[in-house]
Each structure stands twice: as structure tokens, then as C-alpha cells.
Design an enzyme around this catalytic site. Structure first.
Site, PDB file in Angstrom:
ATOM      1  N   CYS A  11      -4.581  10.636  35.028  1.00 39.02           N
ATOM      2  CA  CYS A  11      -4.010  11.316  34.013  1.00 39.02           C
ATOM      3  C   CYS A  11      -4.929  10.821  32.962  1.00 39.02           C
ATOM      4  O   CYS A  11      -6.236  10.624  33.127  1.00 39.02           O
ATOM      5  CB  CYS A  11      -2.564  10.701  33.695  1.00 39.02           C
ATOM      6  SG  CYS A  11      -2.458   9.089  33.019  1.00 39.02           S
ATOM      7  N   ASN A  14      -4.377   6.892  31.837  1.00 44.32           N
ATOM      8  CA  ASN A  14      -4.182   5.680  32.817  1.00 44.32           C
ATOM      9  C   ASN A  14      -3.159   4.627  32.221  1.00 44.32           C
ATOM     10  O   ASN A  14      -3.245   3.465  32.567  1.00 44.32           O
ATOM     11  CB  ASN A  14      -5.072   5.054  33.443  1.00 44.32           C
ATOM     12  CG  ASN A  14      -5.150   4.424  34.782  1.00 44.32           C
ATOM     13  OD1 ASN A  14      -6.036   3.468  34.961  1.00 44.32           O
ATOM     14  ND2 ASN A  14      -4.079   4.827  35.646  1.00 44.32           N
ATOM     15  N   CYS A  16       0.374   5.566  31.397  1.00 49.05           N
ATOM     16  CA  CYS A  16       1.584   6.280  31.210  1.00 49.05           C
ATOM     17  C   CYS A  16       1.969   6.958  32.810  1.00 49.05           C
ATOM     18  O   CYS A  16       2.505   6.537  33.703  1.00 49.05           O
ATOM     19  CB  CYS A  16       2.040   7.318  30.476  1.00 49.05           C
ATOM     20  SG  CYS A  16       2.304   6.449  28.548  1.00 49.05           S
ATOM     21  N   ARG A  17       1.530   8.162  32.774  1.00 48.52           N
ATOM     22  CA  ARG A  17       2.055   8.842  33.876  1.00 48.52           C
ATOM     23  C   ARG A  17       1.338   8.450  35.251  1.00 48.52           C
ATOM     24  O   ARG A  17       1.840   8.265  36.374  1.00 48.52           O
ATOM     25  CB  ARG A  17       1.553  10.535  33.859  1.00 48.52           C
ATOM     26  CG  ARG A  17       2.500  11.104  32.585  1.00 48.52           C
ATOM     27  CD  ARG A  17       1.957  12.389  32.259  1.00 48.52           C
ATOM     28  NE  ARG A  17       0.288  12.441  31.491  1.00 48.52           N
ATOM     29  CZ  ARG A  17      -0.450  13.390  31.375  1.00 48.52           C
ATOM     30  NH1 ARG A  17       0.063  14.714  31.759  1.00 48.52           N
ATOM     31  NH2 ARG A  17      -1.647  13.271  30.905  1.00 48.52           N
ATOM     32  N   SER A  18      -0.369   8.326  35.340  1.00 50.23           N
ATOM     33  CA  SER A  18      -0.540   8.093  36.506  1.00 50.23           C
ATOM     34  C   SER A  18      -0.203   6.728  36.925  1.00 50.23           C
ATOM     35  O   SER A  18      -0.014   6.538  38.338  1.00 50.23           O
ATOM     36  CB  SER A  18      -2.354   8.205  36.704  1.00 50.23           C
ATOM     37  OG  SER A  18      -2.902   7.373  35.863  1.00 50.23           O
ATOM     38  N   ASP A 130       3.287  14.686  29.340  1.00 50.11           N
ATOM     39  CA  ASP A 130       2.856  13.437  28.924  1.00 50.11           C
ATOM     40  C   ASP A 130       3.728  12.654  27.953  1.00 50.11           C
ATOM     41  O   ASP A 130       3.765  13.128  26.821  1.00 50.11           O
ATOM     42  CB  ASP A 130       1.233  13.417  28.225  1.00 50.11           C
ATOM     43  CG  ASP A 130       0.528  12.216  27.876  1.00 50.11           C
ATOM     44  OD1 ASP A 130       1.558  11.319  27.918  1.00 50.11           O
ATOM     45  OD2 ASP A 130      -0.503  12.056  27.758  1.00 50.11           O
TER      46      ASP A 130
END
Length: 161
Positions: A11, A14, A16-18, A130
Site C-alpha cells: 500500500c 505500510n 494501514c491496509r498492507s 485507504d
């Protein structure tokens, strides 16, 4: 058969999402007793969350969302995607189309068609939003779970697990 299926979630920052995807998939594979078949990590396309070579930890609301589901991401710090990651991973799974573009730039292309979108494994053609901007960490978590479940189904159908 390979020793591990190497998966890298990508993401922007690095934080939040990934990392959510990294630790959700680690949790799923552990609960299914197949974690020994995998090497799972995550990274950023930007350096915005990395200062003097040290990455920031997972963003507190993302960490809290994982904890609500009994998943720890303790010790994870942001790292940036590197050109040599392409040869190390079988799947480079991006959270959105901007991550795909930035990954292609960093990696210098995708000759082996390893770069995928997370939700593509769930048969959904859209970005994982995001939560840094939306504030909807539960929605992002649910998208990540759908993508990870779809990935495991895909790997089962291929006979890889």
C-alpha cells in the site's frame, strides 16, 4: 513444489491496509494449519512513514481494528518496496491502482505477471479504500478479509495449498 508461497502486500505507507492484510492472512493460515506453507510480508510504495531508515508502527486505529478480531501486529514497522523484492515474492498484492503504478515504477515492470489487486481475488474490481482518508477501518478490514479469503481459494484451486 516450492518451500513457501511468498506473498507481499503493498500500500502507500505500510501503516494501514498492507499490514492489515499481512496479519489477517497470517491469522487465517495459522487457524487453517497451513502457515508453514507461507512467507507473508507487507511494504509501502512511499517513504512517507519511514524516517532515517526507521519505519513508523502500524497506525493505532488500524492496530485497534485488528485487535478487535483477536489479531496482533505487534512489532510491525513500515518498510519500502525494493526492486529486488520482485524476485523474492510470488505474489505482490496491491491495495489500489496507484499502488500498482508505483510498484511497476519501483520494480521496473512485471514480466511474470505477479502484481495483482487485493480484491481481484474476491472477484471484485475496485480498490481497497485507504482508511487514513476515509476513517472507515472496519470497511477496510472487511475488504482485506474478502481479498485474503479469495487468495486462499485461488491457491487451493491451483493446487498450491
Amino acid at each position: 513444489m516450492k518451500e513457501h508461497i511468498n506473498i507481499l502486500f503493498i500500500c502507500h505507507g505500510n501503516i494501514c491496509r498492507s499490514p492489515m492484510a499481512e496479519f489477517v492472512l497470517k491469522d487465517m493460515t495459522q487457524k487453517q494449519n497451513i502457515s508453514h506453507l507461507f512467507h507473508i510480508a507487507s511494504c509501502a510504495t512511499s517513504t512517507e512513514e519511514i524516517w532515517n531508515g526507521v519505519g513508523n508502527p502500524v497506525y493505532p486505529p488500524a492496530k485497534k481494528e485488528l485487535a478487535k478480531h483477536g489479531i496482533s501486529c505487534e512489532g510491525k514497522r513500515a518498510v519500502q518496496l525494493r526492486k529486488d523484492d520482485y524476485s523474492k515474492y510470488d505474489y505482490l498484492i496491491c491495495m489500489d491502482s496507484a499502488n500498482v503504478r508505483n510498484s511497476l515504477r519501483i520494480l521496473g515492470g512485471d514480466p511474470d505477471n505477479k502484481i495483482k489487486m487485493c480484491l481481484e481475488f474476491a472477484g471484485i474490481n475496485r480498490d481497497v479504500a485507504d482508511p487514513w482518508y476515509t476513517g472507515r477501518f472496519e470497511t477496510t478490514y472487511n475488504d482485506v478479509v474478502m481479498g485474503c479469503e479469495g487468495l486462499l481459494d485461488y491457491l487451493r484451486k491451483r493446487g498450491d495449498i
